[in-house]
Scaffold this active site. Structure first.
Site, short mmCIF file in Angstrom:
data_model
loop_
_atom_site.label_atom_id
_atom_site.label_comp_id
_atom_site.label_asym_id
_atom_site.label_seq_id
_atom_site.Cartn_x
_atom_site.Cartn_y
_atom_site.Cartn_z
N PRO A 128 0.99 -1.11 0.05
CG PRO A 128 -0.87 -1.66 1.66
CD PRO A 128 0.26 -2.19 1.06
N GLY A 131 5.14 1.60 -3.72
CA GLY A 131 5.09 1.15 -5.06
C GLY A 131 6.13 1.51 -5.77
CB THR A 158 -0.19 -9.90 -11.52
OG1 THR A 158 -0.33 -8.65 -11.93
CG2 THR A 158 -0.62 -10.77 -12.89
CD GLN A 279 -2.35 13.80 -46.89
OE1 GLN A 279 -2.69 15.21 -46.72
NE2 GLN A 279 -1.40 13.78 -47.86
CD GLU A 363 6.62 -6.99 -14.60
OE1 GLU A 363 7.87 -7.04 -14.91
OE2 GLU A 363 5.79 -7.99 -14.49
N1 CAA Z 1 18.82 -3.45 -12.27
C1 CAA Z 1 19.53 -4.09 -11.20
N2 CAA Z 1 19.93 -3.88 -9.86
C2 CAA Z 1 19.30 -2.35 -9.50
C3 CAA Z 1 18.43 -1.84 -10.53
C4 CAA Z 1 18.26 -2.45 -11.89
N3 CAA Z 1 17.37 -2.03 -12.78
N4 CAA Z 1 17.86 -0.62 -9.85
C5 CAA Z 1 18.52 -0.43 -8.87
N5 CAA Z 1 19.37 -1.63 -8.66
C6 CAA Z 1 20.16 -1.96 -7.23
C7 CAA Z 1 21.38 -1.07 -7.11
O1 CAA Z 1 22.33 -1.39 -7.85
C8 CAA Z 1 21.38 -1.27 -5.60
O2 CAA Z 1 22.14 -2.42 -5.48
P1 CAA Z 1 23.41 -2.31 -4.55
O3 CAA Z 1 23.17 -1.59 -3.32
O4 CAA Z 1 23.81 -3.73 -4.31
O5 CAA Z 1 24.59 -1.27 -5.42
C9 CAA Z 1 19.96 -1.32 -5.31
O6 CAA Z 1 19.24 -1.55 -6.28
C10 CAA Z 1 19.14 -0.24 -4.93
O7 CAA Z 1 19.35 0.91 -5.75
P2 CAA Z 1 19.00 2.19 -5.44
O8 CAA Z 1 20.05 2.84 -4.43
O9 CAA Z 1 19.13 3.00 -6.92
O10 CAA Z 1 17.65 2.46 -4.89
P3 CAA Z 1 16.63 3.33 -5.24
O11 CAA Z 1 15.77 3.18 -3.93
O12 CAA Z 1 17.08 4.81 -5.26
O13 CAA Z 1 15.59 3.39 -6.48
C11 CAA Z 1 14.41 2.15 -8.14
C12 CAA Z 1 15.53 2.22 -7.00
C13 CAA Z 1 14.83 1.87 -9.57
C14 CAA Z 1 13.54 3.29 -8.10
C15 CAA Z 1 13.40 1.02 -7.71
O14 CAA Z 1 12.92 1.11 -6.30
C16 CAA Z 1 12.34 0.57 -8.57
O15 CAA Z 1 12.59 -0.08 -9.46
N6 CAA Z 1 11.17 0.92 -8.35
C17 CAA Z 1 10.07 0.49 -9.00
C18 CAA Z 1 9.49 -0.95 -8.60
C19 CAA Z 1 8.82 -1.78 -9.38
O16 CAA Z 1 9.17 -1.89 -10.71
N7 CAA Z 1 7.72 -2.40 -9.00
C20 CAA Z 1 6.80 -3.17 -10.01
C21 CAA Z 1 6.07 -4.07 -8.98
S1 CAA Z 1 6.09 -5.89 -9.60
C22 CAA Z 1 4.74 -5.83 -10.67
O17 CAA Z 1 4.26 -4.87 -11.01
C23 CAA Z 1 4.55 -7.12 -11.05
C24 CAA Z 1 3.16 -7.28 -11.56
O18 CAA Z 1 2.50 -7.93 -10.96
C25 CAA Z 1 2.67 -7.04 -13.17
#
Ligand code: CAA
Length: 379
Positions: A128, A131, A158, A279, A363
Site C-alpha cells: 500500500p 509502489g 497479479t 489522408q 513493473e
Molecule cells: N537492475 C539491477 N539492480 C538495480 C536496478 C536495476 N534496474 N535498480 C536498482 N538496482 C540495485 C542498485 O544497484 C542497488 O544495489 P547495490 O546496493 O547492491 O549497489 C540497489 O538496487 C538499490 O538501488 P538504488 O539505491 O538505486 O535504489 P532507489 O531506492 O534509489 O531506487 C528504483 C531504485 C529503481 C527506483 C526501484 O525502487 C524501482 O525499480 N522501483 C520500481 C518498483 C517496481 O518496478 N515495481 C513493480 C512491482 S512488480 C509488478 O508490477 C508485477 C506485476 O504484478 C505485473
C-alpha cells in the site's frame, strides 16, 4: 546484424498467433465484461509451452530464447492482455527468478511445476505504501532461527488468487535498508496466508489482481532465495527481465489495435471512398506503423541482449517506456479511426485502449523507467 527470425522463432510466433485467435479471441469480451480470469485458456497455454518458455528443459521448460518469448507475448497481447500478464509474471518474474537464483531443491520443488503451467506463480513486491519506492518495504520477515515470521500486506498482486507459489519480498533488518530485505518462496497453503480483496480495474479486467495479507506466517529458511539480504537486488534483477515481457505486452496491444484499425479503414466508406484513402486516416496509419516498428525493434534488442548475456537493464527500461507510450497513442488513434464503432465493445479497440494504460504503470511506472535510464546514462 541479422534482422531475420529463425525457423524456430517463426514457428513459436505462428503457434502463439493461432492460439490467440482460436482460443482467446472468442470469449475475450465476455471475460473483460465479467472480470473473469482466463483459467482454462492459461491451462492450455501451459500445455502449449507458453508458461515456462525460457526455462531449461531439465526443469520442464521450453528452452527457448527471449526473442521467442517477445514474439509470443506480442501475439497473445494483441488479443488478451489479462492472459498475457499472467504469462509474463509466470515466465519472467517467477520462473526466471527461481531458475537464476534458486537452489537446486527450490527448482526441483517449484520451478518444474511452474514451468509447465501446472501451477501459477505470483510476484509480491508492491505494498500500500511501497509502489515506486520499492525499498520502503513494511512487510517484515523476522529471523527466528530456522524460519522467518512474516507479517504485512501486499497490493495489486497479479495472479493473487490463482497462484500456488508466491515470491514475497520482505524486510528482515530495517537497519540495513535495502540490504536487509529478503525474497521468500511462500506456498499458498501456509498458515497465516490470506487472500484479500479483488481489485476492480479499468483494464486487464480478466486478470486476477488481489491484495494479500500475511499474519504470523512461518516460512522455512530453505525458502529464502539467495543469500541473506539479497531480496531487493533479486527483485530489481528480476524486474529487468519482467520489463521486457511488459514491453512486449504493450507492443502487442498496439499492434492488435493497429491491425484492427487498418482492416476497418479498408472496409468503411465515407465521402465516396474507403476511409483509408483519406489522408487524415492514412497518415494516422503511417504514424502507428512507424511507432510500432520502433517499439518492436527496442523489444527485440532488449531480448537479444539478454540472450547474449549482456547487460539489458537500460534496454528493457527503454523498451517498456517507449512501447507503453506507443500502446497508449496507438489505441487512442485506433478508437478514433473506428469513430462511433470504436467506442463500443464489439469492435475490441476500446478494450485495448483500457488495457494499454497499465503498461505505463506496472513493473515500474514510466517515470521509474526514466530513473533507470538516466542513472545508466549519467553513471
Ligand atoms: N537492475 C539491477 N539492480 C538495480 C536496478 C536495476 N534496474 N535498480 C536498482 N538496482 C540495485 C542498485 O544497484 C542497488 O544495489 P547495490 O546496493 O547492491 O549497489 C540497489 O538496487 C538499490 O538501488 P538504488 O539505491 O538505486 O535504489 P532507489 O531506492 O534509489 O531506487 C528504483 C531504485 C529503481 C527506483 C526501484 O525502487 C524501482 O525499480 N522501483 C520500481 C518498483 C517496481 O518496478 N515495481 C513493480 C512491482 S512488480 C509488478 O508490477 C508485477 C506485476 O504484478 C505485473
Amino acid at each position: 546484424m541479422d534482422f531475420q527470425l529463425t525457423e524456430e522463432q517463426l514457428a513459436v510466433q505462428a503457434a502463439a498467433r493461432d492460439f490467440a485467435q482460436n482460443d482467446l479471441l472468442p470469449g475475450v469480451i465476455e471475460r473483460d465484461t465479467h472480470e473473469k480470469f482466463p483459467a482454462e485458456q492459461i491451462k492450455k497455454m501451459g500445455e502449449l509451452g507458453f508458461m515456462g518458455m525460457m526455462v531449461d528443459p531439465k526443469y520442464n521448460g521450453g528452452g527457448m530464447d527471449t526473442v521467442s518469448y517477445v514474439l509470443a507475448m506480442e501475439e497473445i497481447s494483441k488479443v488478451d492482455s489479462s492472459a498475457s500478464v499472467a504469462m509474463s509474471v509466470n515466465n519472467s518474474l517467477v520462473c526466471w527468478g527461481l531458475e537464476k537464483y534458486g537452489t537446486e531443491e527450490q527448482k526441483e520443488k517449484y520451478l518444474k511445476r511452474l514451468a509447465t503451467g501446472e501451477i501459477l506463480g505470483a510476484f509480491c513486491l508492491s505494498e500500500p505504501e511501497a509502489g515506486s519506492d520499492a525499498t520502503s518495504q513494511r512487510t517484515t520477515a523476522e529471523d527466528k532461527g530456522d524460519y522467518y515470521l512474516v507479517n504485512g500486506t501486499k497490493n495489486w498482486i497479479t495472479n493473487g488468487n490463482s497462484a500456488s507459489v508466491y515470491l514475497v519480498i520482505a524486510q528482515t533488518d530495517k537497519e540495513k535498508g535495502h540490504k536487509g530485505i529478503n525474497a521468500l518462496i511462500v506456498e499458498r497453503e501456509t498458515e497465516g496466508f490470506v487472500v484479500g480483496k479483488k481489485e476492480e480495474k479499468l483494464g486487464i479486467r480478466g486478470s486476477d489482481t488481489h491484495s494479500l495479507m500475511f499474519q504470523d506466517m512461518k516460512v522455512p529458511k530453505e525458502n529464502r532465495i539467495g543469500e541473506d539480504g539479497f531480496g531487493f537486488n533479486f527483485a530489481m534483477s528480476t524486474l529487468n527481465g519482467g520489463r521486457i515481457g511488459i514491453a512486449a505486452q504493450a507492443l502487442g496491444i498496439a499492434s492488435g489495435a493497429y491491425e484492427l484499425a487498418l482492416k476497418y479503414s479498408k472496409e468503411r466508406k465515407a465521402f465516396g471512398k474507403e476511409i483509408s484513402q483519406h489522408q487524415a486516416i492514412a497518415f494516422k496509419l503511417a504514424d502507428m506503423a512507424t511507432q510500432i516498428e520502433t517499439a518492436r525493434l527496442l523489444c527485440l534488442k532488449a531480448a537479444w541482449l539478454k540472450d547474449q548475456k549482456q547487460d539489458f537493464s537500460q534496454a528493457s527500461a527503454m523498451a517498456k517506456l517507449y512501447a507503453s507510450q506507443v500502446a497508449m497513442d496507438t489505441t487512442v488513434e485506433a478508437v478514433q479511426v473506428h469513430g462511433g464503432y470504436g467506442f463500443v465493445k464489439e469492435y475490441h479497440v476500446e478494450r485495448l485502449m483500457r488495457d494499454a494504460k497499465i503498461t505505463q504503470i506496472y513493473e515500474g511506472t514510466s517515470e521509474i523507467q526514466k530513473i533507470v535510464i538516466s542513472r545508466n546514462i549519467l553513471k
